[in-house]
Design a protein around this motif. Structure first.
Motif, PDB file in Angstrom:
ATOM      1  N   LYS A 118      35.741  46.216  39.699  1.00  0.00           N
ATOM      2  CA  LYS A 118      36.848  45.296  39.383  1.00  0.00           C
ATOM      3  C   LYS A 118      36.761  44.785  37.939  1.00  0.00           C
ATOM      4  O   LYS A 118      37.747  44.332  37.366  1.00  0.00           O
ATOM      5  N   GLN A 119      35.550  44.871  37.369  1.00  0.00           N
ATOM      6  CA  GLN A 119      35.365  44.438  35.975  1.00  0.00           C
ATOM      7  C   GLN A 119      36.249  45.249  35.026  1.00  0.00           C
ATOM      8  O   GLN A 119      36.570  44.794  33.939  1.00  0.00           O
ATOM      9  N   ALA A 120      36.591  46.471  35.446  1.00  0.00           N
ATOM     10  CA  ALA A 120      37.398  47.333  34.577  1.00  0.00           C
ATOM     11  C   ALA A 120      38.889  47.042  34.687  1.00  0.00           C
ATOM     12  O   ALA A 120      39.696  47.628  33.975  1.00  0.00           O
ATOM     13  N   GLU A 121      39.258  46.120  35.580  1.00  0.00           N
ATOM     14  CA  GLU A 121      40.678  45.760  35.698  1.00  0.00           C
ATOM     15  C   GLU A 121      41.014  44.693  34.671  1.00  0.00           C
ATOM     16  O   GLU A 121      40.267  43.718  34.512  1.00  0.00           O
ATOM     17  N   ILE A 122      42.139  44.879  34.011  1.00  0.00           N
ATOM     18  CA  ILE A 122      42.545  43.895  33.001  1.00  0.00           C
ATOM     19  C   ILE A 122      44.064  43.669  33.087  1.00  0.00           C
ATOM     20  O   ILE A 122      44.786  44.537  33.597  1.00  0.00           O
TER      21      ILE A 122
END
Ligand code: ATP
Length: 421
Positions: A118-122
């Motif tokens: 989820k860290q790669a969601e922006i």
């Protein structure tokens, strides 16, 4: 002039568990780049508070920098909030996804979870600022307000200091592309042996005659006062020249009290002098418990001039390690001129450095007596065959007493070495 606000986010900052060093560090970087920071705000991980802070800082600044709340846990809400604040929707950023995968496979060597991915969601309305040192990407948003020619920018960075620091060059590049920046410059000198108000009287005419774009600041700290001249202008060379001229005048006015005309700490100045003279130093510390050694060794390259320290807190340690005579301690007390002299001589004999510092005092809050109240400190500095001693009476606060002892001892030594041929 383009200005900035800093918002630091995290409950831990508000309960005092973590000291907000991020905003101090960022303010310094921004200042050096020609961007004055006009406000700094800390808020908790609370939706309404972050939102309100964004609204408020938008009314004050062109650039709003934020740190914190980008992690994968439920208390980290900054990313979701920014997505909403700027009317975006969450999408996966392919470059960030590749980076998160790389970190887990190659660096952390741990299986990756949904939460990590989820860290790669922006938000799709931001520009990504890569975070090579961690998994949370930085984000840059911009918003054009009707009364403003240039859109304001909002940059969100992780709270982890070394990740944030690694991203700062990219942040400054992104700012420079969008704004025309002024130049800000400082000149700093450090004085000792004179109080703030006496200094102010001494340079009152100089201060009054300064042009309005040059400011003078007094920064008193542990019986030393730093004087800083700051200027900002669009013409760099002209401004630097003008600042140098005023700085020279200032140095002449306070010349009898100057420790250094650079922004370096005292321990670095002492180190430089020792290095220049090719001399060595050792320390014998009772009440400071190694603090002086810590200060000296915080300077890179200290091994070239610093031999080491005897931390002798008890009577026994003073006797065994520094050959202090038991009778001297019993008759004169551990906090006495005689004992610091013996400590200094013992250290010189056992390590054979060129110079020595020895300290013994009552740091508090307990342990004071009517004739030796808390804050009484004896310092000896010097070399084989010639020691100088001084008694100090600091205050009641233990931490301040330790730091005051260390700074005053280092300054005594600095003067001694400079006068010693
Ligand atoms: P991560 O994705 O690594 O969790 P994050 O953006 O969520 O980062 P936080 O969880 O807010 O950041 O903070 C991570 C750690 O960074 C905190 O535990 C704290 O030690 C440190 N930290 C956070 N904010 C600051 C600050 N303003 N100054 C200094 N340290 C801070």
């Amino acid at each position: 002039m383009v200005n900035a606000s800093i918002i630091t986010i995290g409950d831990e900052l508000l309960i005092g568990q973590v000291i907000d060093t991020n905003s101090a560090w960022m303010a310094k970087e921004l200042n050096t780049a020609g961007i004055p920071v006009v406000r700094r705000v800390a808020v908790g991980d609370v939706w309404n508070e972050i939102w309100k802070a964004l609204d408020e800082e938008s009314a004050h600044s062109d650039i709003i920098l934020m740190t914190g709340g980008l992690g994968p846990t439920s208390d980290d809400i900054t990313k979701e909030l920014l997505c909403k604040y700027f009317d975006g929707k969450m999408v996966v950023d392919p470059a960030s996804l590749a980076h998160v995968n790389y970190l887990f496979e190659e660096i952390f060597k741990r299986p990756i979870t949904e939460r990590n991915l989820k860290q790669a969601e922006i938000p799709d309305v931001c520009q990504v600022i890569q975070n090579k040192r961690g998994s949370a990407p930085g984000m840059l948003f911009s918003r054009k307000y009707p009364d403003q020619a240039t859109p304001k920018i909002y940059i969100s960075l992780p709270g982890v200091p070394h990740e944030m620091k690694g991203m700062m060059p990219a942040v400054l590049d992104a700012i420079r592309v969008r704004f025309e920046l002024s130049h800000i410059a400082h000149r700093t000198l450090l004085t000792a042996g004179i109080g703030e108000s006496m200094l102010a009287d001494m340079i009152v005419d100089f201060e009054n005659a300064l042009p309005s774009h040059i400011k003078l600041a007094y920064l008193p700290n542990y019986r030393m006062v730093r004087l800083r001249l700051s200027a900002s202008a669009s013409q760099k060379e002209e401004m630097e020249k003008e600042l140098d001229k005023h700085f020279l005048t200032l140095q002449q006015l306070v010349k009898d009290y100057i420790v250094t005309n650079t922004d370096e700490p005292l321990e670095a100045i002492v180190g430089k002098i020792l290095l220049q003279k090719n001399k060595t130093l050792c320390t014998a510390e009772s009440c400071t418990g190694g603090y002086i050694a810590q200060m000296i060794t915080s300077v890179p390259g200290a091994s070239a001039y610093y031999d080491g320290s005897f931390v002798t807190y008890s009577y026994k340690a003073k006797e065994d390690l520094l050959n202090v005579n038991k009778n001297t301690i019993v008759e004169k007390g551990a906090v006495s001129e005689e004992v610091v002299r013996e400590m200094a001589n013992g250290a010189l004999k056992n390590i054979q450095s060129d110079y020595v510092i020895a300290v013994s005092g009552i740091m508090g809050p307990g342990g004071g007596t009517p004739d030796k109240p808390v804050g009484t400190v004896w310092v000896a500095i010097g070399k084989k065959g010639r020691l100088i001693t001084q008694k100090f009476s600091f205050g009641f606060d233990r931490e301040r007493n330790v730091i005051s002892t260390a700074i005053n001892a280092l300054n005594m030594l600095r003067k001694f070495i400079l006068a010693d041929e």
